[in-house]
Scaffold this active site. Sequence first.
Site, PDB file in Angstrom:
ATOM      1  N   LYS A 148       0.833  -1.207   0.000  1.00 56.06           N
ATOM      2  CA  LYS A 148       0.000   0.000   0.000  1.00 56.06           C
ATOM      3  C   LYS A 148       0.859   1.245   0.000  1.00 56.06           C
ATOM      4  O   LYS A 148       0.491   2.259  -0.588  1.00 56.06           O
ATOM      5  CB  LYS A 148      -0.966  -0.001   1.192  1.00 56.06           C
ATOM      6  CG  LYS A 148      -2.087  -0.992   1.018  1.00 56.06           C
ATOM      7  CD  LYS A 148      -3.355  -0.571   1.724  1.00 56.06           C
ATOM      8  CE  LYS A 148      -4.484  -1.513   1.383  1.00 56.06           C
ATOM      9  NZ  LYS A 148      -5.645  -1.402   2.254  1.00 56.06           N
ATOM     10  N   LYS A 205      -4.029 -10.285  -6.754  1.00 50.99           N
ATOM     11  CA  LYS A 205      -5.297 -10.528  -6.063  1.00 50.99           C
ATOM     12  C   LYS A 205      -6.425  -9.653  -6.610  1.00 50.99           C
ATOM     13  O   LYS A 205      -6.199  -8.499  -6.972  1.00 50.99           O
ATOM     14  CB  LYS A 205      -5.020 -10.296  -4.572  1.00 50.99           C
ATOM     15  CG  LYS A 205      -6.088  -9.716  -3.752  1.00 50.99           C
ATOM     16  CD  LYS A 205      -5.657  -9.502  -2.321  1.00 50.99           C
ATOM     17  CE  LYS A 205      -5.797  -8.020  -1.981  1.00 50.99           C
ATOM     18  NZ  LYS A 205      -5.944  -7.713  -0.568  1.00 50.99           N
ATOM     19  N   LYS A 247     -10.993  -4.714  -4.436  1.00 49.13           N
ATOM     20  CA  LYS A 247     -12.050  -3.718  -4.659  1.00 49.13           C
ATOM     21  C   LYS A 247     -11.483  -2.339  -4.977  1.00 49.13           C
ATOM     22  O   LYS A 247     -12.177  -1.498  -5.522  1.00 49.13           O
ATOM     23  CB  LYS A 247     -13.012  -3.650  -3.470  1.00 49.13           C
ATOM     24  CG  LYS A 247     -12.400  -3.454  -2.099  1.00 49.13           C
ATOM     25  CD  LYS A 247     -13.491  -3.578  -1.033  1.00 49.13           C
ATOM     26  CE  LYS A 247     -13.003  -3.516   0.386  1.00 49.13           C
ATOM     27  NZ  LYS A 247     -12.435  -4.660   0.984  1.00 49.13           N
TER      28      LYS A 247
HETATM   29  P1  TYM Z   1     -10.582  -6.472   3.344  1.00 44.62           P
HETATM   30  O1  TYM Z   1     -11.648  -5.467   3.557  1.00 44.62           O
HETATM   31  O2  TYM Z   1      -9.481  -6.150   2.388  1.00 44.62           O
HETATM   32  O3  TYM Z   1     -11.211  -7.842   2.879  1.00 44.62           O
HETATM   33  C1  TYM Z   1     -12.285  -8.470   3.590  1.00 44.62           C
HETATM   34  C2  TYM Z   1     -12.082  -9.969   3.548  1.00 44.62           C
HETATM   35  O4  TYM Z   1     -12.054 -10.419   2.197  1.00 44.62           O
HETATM   36  C3  TYM Z   1     -10.881 -11.192   1.975  1.00 44.62           C
HETATM   37  N1  TYM Z   1     -10.444 -10.961   0.583  1.00 44.62           N
HETATM   38  C4  TYM Z   1     -10.140 -11.936  -0.281  1.00 44.62           C
HETATM   39  N2  TYM Z   1     -10.161 -13.268  -0.156  1.00 44.62           N
HETATM   40  C5  TYM Z   1      -9.813 -13.997  -1.252  1.00 44.62           C
HETATM   41  N3  TYM Z   1      -9.453 -13.456  -2.428  1.00 44.62           N
HETATM   42  C6  TYM Z   1      -9.420 -12.114  -2.602  1.00 44.62           C
HETATM   43  N4  TYM Z   1      -9.088 -11.591  -3.769  1.00 44.62           N
HETATM   44  C7  TYM Z   1      -9.776 -11.285  -1.494  1.00 44.62           C
HETATM   45  N5  TYM Z   1      -9.866  -9.941  -1.308  1.00 44.62           N
HETATM   46  C8  TYM Z   1     -10.270  -9.763  -0.033  1.00 44.62           C
HETATM   47  C9  TYM Z   1      -9.854 -10.655   2.976  1.00 44.62           C
HETATM   48  O5  TYM Z   1      -8.839 -11.581   3.259  1.00 44.62           O
HETATM   49  C10 TYM Z   1     -10.732 -10.387   4.181  1.00 44.62           C
HETATM   50  O6  TYM Z   1     -10.921 -11.554   4.937  1.00 44.62           O
HETATM   51  N6  TYM Z   1      -7.767  -5.823   7.417  1.00 44.62           N
HETATM   52  C11 TYM Z   1      -8.973  -6.435   6.921  1.00 44.62           C
HETATM   53  C12 TYM Z   1     -10.231  -5.972   7.640  1.00 44.62           C
HETATM   54  C13 TYM Z   1     -10.165  -6.145   9.124  1.00 44.62           C
HETATM   55  C14 TYM Z   1     -10.243  -7.386   9.828  1.00 44.62           C
HETATM   56  C15 TYM Z   1     -10.222  -7.038  11.216  1.00 44.62           C
HETATM   57  C16 TYM Z   1     -10.344  -8.715   9.409  1.00 44.62           C
HETATM   58  C17 TYM Z   1     -10.104  -5.141  10.041  1.00 44.62           C
HETATM   59  N7  TYM Z   1     -10.113  -5.690  11.299  1.00 44.62           N
HETATM   60  C18 TYM Z   1     -10.294  -8.029  12.193  1.00 44.62           C
HETATM   61  C19 TYM Z   1     -10.413  -9.698  10.394  1.00 44.62           C
HETATM   62  C20 TYM Z   1     -10.368  -9.358  11.762  1.00 44.62           C
HETATM   63  C21 TYM Z   1      -9.144  -6.074   5.447  1.00 44.62           C
HETATM   64  O7  TYM Z   1      -8.656  -5.061   4.984  1.00 44.62           O
HETATM   65  O8  TYM Z   1      -9.955  -6.900   4.750  1.00 44.62           O
END
Ligand code: TYM
Length: 334
Positions: free
Chosen positions: A115, A197, A200
Amino acid sequence: MSENKTILSFVQPSGDPTLGNYLGAFKNWAKMAKEYNCIYAIADLHTLTVRQNPADLRKNSRQMLALLLALGLDNEGKNIVFAQSHVSAHAELAWVMNCYTYIGELNRMTQFKDKSSKHQANINAGLLTYPCLMAADILLYKADLVPVGEDQRQHLELTRDVAERFNNLYGDVFTVPEAYIGKVGARIMGLQEPTRKMSKSESANANNVIFLNDDINQIANKIKRAVTDSDNTIKAAEDKPGITNLLNIYCAVTGKTVEEAEKEFAGMGYGAFKGAVAEAVVEDLRPLKAKYDEILKDKTYIDNIIKDGAERASKIAYRTLGKVYKKLGFLPRT
Ligand code: TYM
C-alpha cells in the site's frame, strides 16, 4: 463444543464488495454463523489509511452491511453486526496495541509495503500501525477463530504475537486467536491479471474484478472474457494462473475439490469451461443479489441493526478494555 466459541471478522467498506471478498471471507462467515457466536463488522476506521470520499464511504458502508445481512448475518441470536467506529473501545485498545508492537514487526508487513508503494503521496502513520487496530478488533472480543482470506494471514500472526507478549507480561488477558483460511477461495485473483489478487480498490480494468453490484449478465461476461493460456488443458498449475483461478472460483461456489473439478472438465475446451464456471457463479449469486438489492433499499433497517449491534458489542468490548486498563495500572473510573 464450538457452541461457546467466538468467531470474528471485519471487512473494509472502501469500495464495492467483490467476488474475492465473498468467496475468500463472507461465504465462510455465513457457513460458520450457525455454529459459533459471531462478531462481524465493517472496518470503517481502517479505511482512513487511504483517502476516502465521505459520500462514497457512507454508500459503501451500507452496501457492505446489506451484503452481510443478505447472507443471513444479522443481529439475531448469537450474531452481532456493527460498525467499528461506533464502538470507541477499538480506537482505545489500538493505542495500547501500538505501544506493545515493534516498528520492525510493522515494517515487515507485506500489505504495508504494497500500500505504501501504491499511495506514495500519503504514507501516513495509520498505514503502518493498521495491524495494531486490527489486533484490537480481534482481542477485544476474545475471538477464537478469525475467518479471512490468505492476504490477512500475516496480520493474524502479528495479532497472535502481540497477544502472547501482553499475556506474558500481565497474565492471561487475551485469547490468542487462530486464523481460519478456507482451502479454496482464500486467494481469488484478477480475471485479467491472474497473478494479482482481485481487489475492490482496483477498478482500472472493469473486466478484472467481479463486483457483487454487477448485474448477472455482466458477471457471466467477465468470466467468459477471463484470460487463460494457449495450452487448452484444464488443470491447476503454477504456470497456468488464469485456469487455476477459474478452477478455484468454481470450487469455492460449488464446494467441489480441485481434483473433482479437473476430472469433470477433462477434455473440455476453454470456452465451454468458462461457460460452466460462469453458470455456477451466477447460480450461487442470483438469490444473494436479489436479497441484497431488497435490503439496500431499506436504510432504516440497516441503521437500526448496527445501532443495536454497537450496543451489544460495546458491552463485550468495554469489559475487556477495563481488564486491560486495570492490568496496566490505570486508576479505576469510579
Ligand atoms: P478487506 O476489507 O481487504 O477484505 C475483507 C475480507 O475479504 C478477503 N479478501 C479476499 N479473499 C480472497 N481473495 C481475494 N481476492 C480477497 N480480497 C479480499 C480478505 O482476506 C478479508 O478476509 N484488514 C482487513 C479488515 C479487518 C479485519 C479485522 C479482518 C479489520 N479488522 C479483524 C479480520 C479481523 C481487510 O482489509 O480486509
